[in-house]
Each structure stands twice: as C-alpha cells, then as structure tokens.
Design a protein around this motif. Structure first.
Motif, PDB file in Angstrom:
ATOM      1  N   PRO A 257     -22.491   0.526 -18.159  1.00 56.04           N
ATOM      2  CA  PRO A 257     -22.639  -0.913 -17.196  1.00 56.04           C
ATOM      3  C   PRO A 257     -23.049  -1.749 -15.987  1.00 56.04           C
ATOM      4  O   PRO A 257     -21.874  -1.476 -15.022  1.00 56.04           O
ATOM      5  N   ALA A 258     -21.592  -2.235 -17.295  1.00 56.21           N
ATOM      6  CA  ALA A 258     -21.558  -4.227 -17.139  1.00 56.21           C
ATOM      7  C   ALA A 258     -20.205  -3.659 -16.428  1.00 56.21           C
ATOM      8  O   ALA A 258     -20.061  -4.163 -14.863  1.00 56.21           O
ATOM      9  N   ALA A 259     -19.380  -2.943 -16.265  1.00 58.49           N
ATOM     10  CA  ALA A 259     -17.604  -2.015 -16.095  1.00 58.49           C
ATOM     11  C   ALA A 259     -17.879  -1.504 -14.529  1.00 58.49           C
ATOM     12  O   ALA A 259     -17.463  -1.891 -13.900  1.00 58.49           O
ATOM     13  N   ARG A 260     -18.957  -1.006 -14.635  1.00 62.99           N
ATOM     14  CA  ARG A 260     -19.289   0.081 -13.651  1.00 62.99           C
ATOM     15  C   ARG A 260     -19.890  -1.379 -12.279  1.00 62.99           C
ATOM     16  O   ARG A 260     -19.535  -0.406 -10.855  1.00 62.99           O
ATOM     17  N   GLU A 261     -20.742  -2.084 -12.644  1.00 60.86           N
ATOM     18  CA  GLU A 261     -20.987  -2.797 -11.743  1.00 60.86           C
ATOM     19  C   GLU A 261     -19.583  -3.964 -11.113  1.00 60.86           C
ATOM     20  O   GLU A 261     -19.960  -3.911 -10.061  1.00 60.86           O
ATOM     21  N   ALA A 262     -18.945  -3.864 -12.725  1.00 65.67           N
ATOM     22  CA  ALA A 262     -17.767  -5.501 -12.220  1.00 65.67           C
ATOM     23  C   ALA A 262     -16.667  -4.176 -10.663  1.00 65.67           C
ATOM     24  O   ALA A 262     -16.299  -5.100  -9.749  1.00 65.67           O
ATOM     25  N   LEU A 263     -16.889  -2.809 -11.508  1.00 66.42           N
ATOM     26  CA  LEU A 263     -15.880  -2.483 -10.438  1.00 66.42           C
ATOM     27  C   LEU A 263     -16.781  -2.318  -9.094  1.00 66.42           C
ATOM     28  O   LEU A 263     -15.720  -2.366  -7.770  1.00 66.42           O
ATOM     29  N   ARG A 264     -17.329  -1.816  -8.697  1.00 69.01           N
ATOM     30  CA  ARG A 264     -17.924  -1.970  -7.528  1.00 69.01           C
ATOM     31  C   ARG A 264     -18.613  -2.954  -6.748  1.00 69.01           C
ATOM     32  O   ARG A 264     -18.063  -3.351  -5.101  1.00 69.01           O
ATOM     33  N   ARG A 265     -18.857  -4.200  -7.317  1.00 66.72           N
ATOM     34  CA  ARG A 265     -18.576  -5.652  -6.800  1.00 66.72           C
ATOM     35  C   ARG A 265     -16.951  -5.816  -6.633  1.00 66.72           C
ATOM     36  O   ARG A 265     -17.215  -6.489  -5.366  1.00 66.72           O
ATOM     37  N   THR A 266     -15.834  -5.196  -7.135  1.00 68.51           N
ATOM     38  CA  THR A 266     -14.470  -5.200  -6.751  1.00 68.51           C
ATOM     39  C   THR A 266     -13.919  -4.754  -5.686  1.00 68.51           C
ATOM     40  O   THR A 266     -13.346  -4.530  -5.197  1.00 68.51           O
ATOM     41  N   GLY A 267     -15.152  -3.760  -5.531  1.00 66.22           N
ATOM     42  CA  GLY A 267     -14.400  -2.510  -4.593  1.00 66.22           C
ATOM     43  C   GLY A 267     -13.370  -1.672  -4.753  1.00 66.22           C
ATOM     44  O   GLY A 267     -12.901  -0.993  -3.862  1.00 66.22           O
ATOM     45  N   ILE A 268     -12.687  -1.134  -5.857  1.00 64.49           N
ATOM     46  CA  ILE A 268     -12.231  -0.542  -6.627  1.00 64.49           C
ATOM     47  C   ILE A 268     -12.891   0.857  -7.302  1.00 64.49           C
ATOM     48  O   ILE A 268     -13.676   0.633  -7.775  1.00 64.49           O
ATOM     49  N   GLU A 269     -11.888   2.121  -7.054  1.00 65.83           N
ATOM     50  CA  GLU A 269     -12.356   3.320  -8.486  1.00 65.83           C
ATOM     51  C   GLU A 269     -11.787   3.136  -9.948  1.00 65.83           C
ATOM     52  O   GLU A 269     -10.491   2.479 -10.400  1.00 65.83           O
ATOM     53  N   ALA A 270     -12.190   3.330 -10.811  1.00 67.98           N
ATOM     54  CA  ALA A 270     -12.290   3.133 -12.020  1.00 67.98           C
ATOM     55  C   ALA A 270     -10.607   3.454 -12.465  1.00 67.98           C
ATOM     56  O   ALA A 270      -9.604   3.335 -13.205  1.00 67.98           O
ATOM     57  N   GLU A 271      -9.950   4.717 -11.310  1.00 72.99           N
ATOM     58  CA  GLU A 271      -8.874   5.410 -11.133  1.00 72.99           C
ATOM     59  C   GLU A 271      -7.701   4.450 -10.961  1.00 72.99           C
ATOM     60  O   GLU A 271      -6.624   4.131 -11.397  1.00 72.99           O
TER      61      GLU A 271
END
Length: 352
Positions: A73-87
């Motif tokens: 969940p910490a990683a998903r929030e960071a990705l959302r705030r960055t505006g990028i996808e995990a891939e």
C-alpha cells in the motif's frame, strides 16, 4: 579520512544526471499501541517512556500479515502520487531487517504484488535503521544508467516481531510501518546535492542468533536470541556523535550552511536524540519535523515517514532537505536534496 570509522572520500556528487523525489507514500497499521498498554505487561510507565524516548504510541501489524503487506500500500500510494504505473518502474529497492522470510526475496514479493513486470528487484538487508539512506544512494546511482528512469525505494520494518515482548529496553521503542518514494530525473540543480556515509563495526545493537554463526536451535529460541538486543547508552553515543557530524560534512560538500536548510529529516529513533542533534547544529526543532511520538522507531521506514509528511505539507520547488540516519552495525549517513515539485503532482492539502 577521519580516525573514527570509515568514511567515503569527500566529493560533491559525481552524478551526471540530477535525481530527485517524484512522489511518496506511507502505510502504518491500524492497531495503535499506547504506552499505557505496554505498561500493563512491562515494568515501565507512560511517564518513563515519554521522558526517555518522546514516544507516546506506536503501530503494530496484525498477526498473519508480513512486511510486504505494508510495502504494497505504501508503494501504491507513491505510484499514484507520481502519476505512473507499476509497469513503468525500472527497479524496486526494498530495505528491511524484518523480511517476510529468509527466502524468497521480499523485493520480488513486492514486485509480483505490484505487477511491476520490468523492474529489477533488489533487497538491501542488515543496514537496519540506516537502510533508507543507503537505499536512496543506491537508487540515485542506478538512475545514472540510460536504462533507468523510475526507481521505487521502500523502507519497511515490522519491529514488533523483532523485539522481546518482555524486554522494556527494546519493546517500548519499535513500531511497524512502510514508506515509499519514487526517484527519477529532475532538472539540473535539483535533487541530490551531496552526501556523507560512514561505518564502524559494533555489536552493541544486534540479533545474536539465526545466522550462519549461530544457527537457529531450540536453545537459541528459548534464550530469546532471535530478538533485538540493544545497549542503550552505546546507541545514544553513536547517534549523538555521528549524526550531527555527518550532516555538517554533507552540507560542507555541497557548499551550503546549516541556515540554508529548510528541513532536517532525521531517523526517528528517539525524540531526545533528534533534539540533541539539532542543538549540536544550532538548529531549532521547528526545522526538524518528527513522527516518533506517533509511530515510534520504525527502523528502515523511519526516514520515509517524516519525508512523506514533509513533502505533503510543503511540496514547493526549491525546498532544501537533509536526510540523516544511523543504524545497527554501526552504519550512518546523510543526503542533501533540493526538492523539485513535479508539475501536475498532488498539491498541499489535496485529499487522498
């Protein structure tokens, strides 16, 4: 070189590419453990804990969950705030002293959970509370390669599983959390400005058993030798001596003064240590935000808890941040960043 410990050679950065924070995330478990709750089973009190540590409560992860369950969940929030996808990630670095299990890799577990197909998973272990600083340095150097554009760094620890429930000397300090940050290229002049790292072999904070020297046996388990053992006075001595010195060295290398820094983000081990370090530098505590009162010492997650809250509260471009940490080993370090706010990113006060 200095006589005390081993230090890197003085430099600015030597980085050909400017690297900074693109977004951050944080996860803390729901369960709040107050000092009063601990005092019911330990020979201690709320007043004793607060006076000596500044900690009033901490979070404990529920049974059946593991460190990776906080990382995701910490990683998903960071990705959302960055505006990028995990891939879109090129690498995932997880630093923890409490992995899900000895094998397989916690970083691989997180990669799989995120669906980050292209990312190289890297685990940084045994750097304890200094893990966040070391992971940021590794990420900055990975990003010097042409194949790397986005690196996710996660610091996480489940300290409640590493402390003896009957030992007031360690149990009152540690809590559970995970923090994440995405690093990537930023305009010249921003991002990493300088750093300083050092180490000195010491066994005063250690987990004595469970490795190749003392493998796990019924006897080591019975003796509690798989829990953290900590020499408090030694930990205080190292932290109060090396943290201010490392910060000053980092600023000297960047050609900056203490007064230039907007925020000092220190490892949240003990409020008294943070206060002492700031006093040594002549800095008021209003420039050293803290989370230790609410979360306790979250080890490798510690720096990311205070970094995340600071970036949300004051995301403006140009903010000068110094991060510093120290952990068992002894390992310590500090890094100076000039923040660059990504256009279109989440702004101050924006809802989750």
């Amino acid at each position: 070189m200095t006589k005390a410990g081993n230090r890197t050679t003085p430099h600015r950065t030597g980085l050909r590419r400017s690297v900074g924070f693109l977004g951050s995330g944080l996860y803390v478990p729901d369960r709040v453990v107050t000092n009063a709750e601990l005092a019911r089973t330990l020979d201690t009190s709320d007043e004793w804990i607060t006076a000596r540590t500044g900690i009033r409560e901490r979070r404990f992860l529920d049974d059946g969950l593991a460190t990776s369950d906080m990382c995701l969940p910490a990683a998903r929030e960071a990705l959302r705030r960055t505006g990028i996808e995990a891939e879109d990630l090129d690498a995932i670095i997880v630093t923890t002293s409490t992995p899900d299990q000895p094998l397989p890799s916690t970083a691989v577990t997180v990669k799989d959970g995120l669906g980050a197909r292209r990312a190289i998973p890297l685990d940084i272990a045994q750097t304890a509370c200094a893990g966040g600083i070391y992971a940021l340095l590794v990420a900055a150097h990975l990003l010097q390669g042409e194949m790397f554009e986005r690196v996710l760094v996660i610091g996480a620890d489940t300290g409640s599983r590493a402390t003896d429930p009957t030992d007031r000397g360690t149990r009152v300090f540690f809590g559970d959390a995970a923090g994440a940050v995405v690093l990537g290229p930023v305009p010249a002049g921003f991002g990493v400005q300088s750093w300083d790292f050092g180490d000195e072999l010491c066994f005063d904070v250690a987990i004595p058993a469970g490795g190749s020297r003392r493998p796990t046996t019924p006897e080591t388990a019975e003796a509690g030798d798989h829990f953290v053992r900590m020499n408090g006075p030694s930990a205080w001595k190292y932290a109060t001596e090396y943290l201010p010195a490392s910060i000053q060295q980092t600023l000297d290398r960047a050609g900056l003064a203490v007064g230039d820094v907007d925020h000092f983000l220190l490892h949240q081990a003990n409020l008294n240590i943070i206060t002492h370090a700031m006093d040594s530098l002549g800095v008021s505590m209003d420039r050293a935000p803290t989370t230790v009162e609410r979360f306790g010492n979250t080890a490798a997650a510690s720096l990311f808890t205070v970094l995340h809250e600071t970036l949300l509260a004051e995301p403006e471009t140009g903010r000068l941040l110094v991060l510093a940490g120290i952990g068992a080993g002894v390992l310590w370090g500090s890094i100076c960043f000039r923040h660059y706010a990504i256009p279109g990113g989440l702004l101050k006060g924006e809802a989750e």
